[in-house]
Motif scaffolding. Structure first.
Motif, mmCIF file in Angstrom:
data_model
loop_
_atom_site.group_PDB
_atom_site.id
_atom_site.type_symbol
_atom_site.label_atom_id
_atom_site.label_comp_id
_atom_site.label_asym_id
_atom_site.label_seq_id
_atom_site.Cartn_x
_atom_site.Cartn_y
_atom_site.Cartn_z
ATOM 1 N N ASN A 1 2.062 5.677 3.064
ATOM 2 C CA ASN A 1 2.842 4.657 3.729
ATOM 3 C C ASN A 1 4.075 5.339 4.331
ATOM 4 O OD1 ASN A 1 4.736 2.573 4.305
ATOM 5 N ND2 ASN A 1 3.846 1.256 2.727
ATOM 6 N N PRO A 2 4.289 5.193 5.631
ATOM 7 C CA PRO A 2 5.431 5.892 6.246
ATOM 8 C C PRO A 2 6.769 5.562 5.583
ATOM 9 C CG PRO A 2 3.974 5.024 7.927
ATOM 10 C CD PRO A 2 3.475 4.498 6.627
ATOM 11 N N LEU B 1 7.362 5.193 2.543
ATOM 12 C CA LEU B 1 7.470 5.842 1.229
ATOM 13 C C LEU B 1 7.120 7.328 1.284
ATOM 14 C CD1 LEU B 1 5.642 3.116 -0.899
ATOM 15 C CD2 LEU B 1 8.110 3.530 -0.833
ATOM 16 N N LYS B 2 6.717 7.786 2.443
ATOM 17 C CA LYS B 2 6.134 9.120 2.550
ATOM 18 C C LYS B 2 7.044 10.226 2.029
ATOM 19 C CE LYS B 2 3.815 12.173 5.844
ATOM 20 N NZ LYS B 2 3.358 12.352 7.246
ATOM 21 N N SER B 3 8.342 10.101 2.274
ATOM 22 C CA SER B 3 9.258 11.176 1.881
ATOM 23 C C SER B 3 9.391 11.294 0.367
ATOM 24 C CB SER B 3 10.635 10.942 2.504
ATOM 25 O OG SER B 3 11.214 9.755 2.000
ATOM 26 N N ARG B 4 8.979 10.248 -0.359
ATOM 27 C CA ARG B 4 9.149 10.256 -1.817
ATOM 28 C C ARG B 4 7.822 10.266 -2.583
ATOM 29 N NH1 ARG B 4 11.601 6.031 -4.487
ATOM 30 N NH2 ARG B 4 11.061 4.419 -2.954
ATOM 31 N N THR B 5 6.718 10.200 -1.873
ATOM 32 C CA THR B 5 5.423 9.972 -2.524
ATOM 33 C C THR B 5 4.518 11.187 -2.433
ATOM 34 O OG1 THR B 5 5.586 7.637 -1.885
ATOM 35 C CG2 THR B 5 3.440 8.422 -2.622
ATOM 36 N N TRP C 1 0.854 -1.186 0.000
ATOM 37 C CA TRP C 1 0.000 0.000 0.000
ATOM 38 C C TRP C 1 0.888 1.233 0.000
ATOM 39 C CZ3 TRP C 1 -0.828 4.071 3.456
ATOM 40 C CH2 TRP C 1 -2.028 4.772 3.327
ATOM 41 N N MET C 2 0.648 2.135 -0.956
ATOM 42 C CA MET C 2 1.518 3.293 -1.081
ATOM 43 C C MET C 2 0.893 4.557 -0.485
ATOM 44 S SD MET C 2 3.038 2.814 -4.899
ATOM 45 C CE MET C 2 4.344 4.032 -4.577
ATOM 46 N N GLY C 3 -0.385 4.732 -0.710
ATOM 47 C CA GLY C 3 -1.035 5.923 -0.185
ATOM 48 C C GLY C 3 -2.437 6.055 -0.728
#
Length: 118
Positions: free
Chosen positions: A62-63, A65-69, A49-51
């Motif tokens: 998703n924590p 991936l958060k900095s890149r998403t 799950w990405m967001g």
């Protein structure tokens, strides 16, 4: 019947930004209590799950991936989009968009393969 269709480049170079769009038909992305999600599946691995972007425009990520998403939407086109920055070969996956109704019924795009390679 709600239908979703992913679109975007199938090949992205390392360090670049992956951009995908999900076009929704048969229903509005602003319909109350619907959620619109990006999910991916790397080769040989499970779903990640990405967001999500909610009907009111709120977003959650998703924590890991958060900095890149970043997930955004264009209500005039009934689309929502994914941007994933600084990609590496580990971001190679089939990317899916999903819509979930208040009844918890899920609607899926067919998925799109994205390969990160120089």
């Amino acid at each position: 019947q709600v239908q979703l269709q992913e679109s975007g480049p199938g090949l992205v170079k390392p360090s670049q930004t992956l951009s995908l769009t999900c076009t929704v038909s048969g229903g509005s992305i602003t319909t109350k209590h619907y959620t619109w999600t990006w999910i991916r599946q790397p080769p040989g691995k499970g779903l990640e799950w990405m967001g999500v972007i909610v009907y009111d425009g709120s977003t959650y990520y998703n924590p890991s991936l958060k900095s890149r998403t970043s997930i955004s939407r264009d209500t005039s086109k009934n689309q929502f989009s994914l941007q994933l920055s600084s990609v590496t070969p580990e971001d190679t996956a089939v990317y899916y968009c999903n819509g979930r109704a208040p009844s918890n019924r899920d609607y899926w795009g067919q998925g799109t393969q994205v390969t990160v390679s120089s």
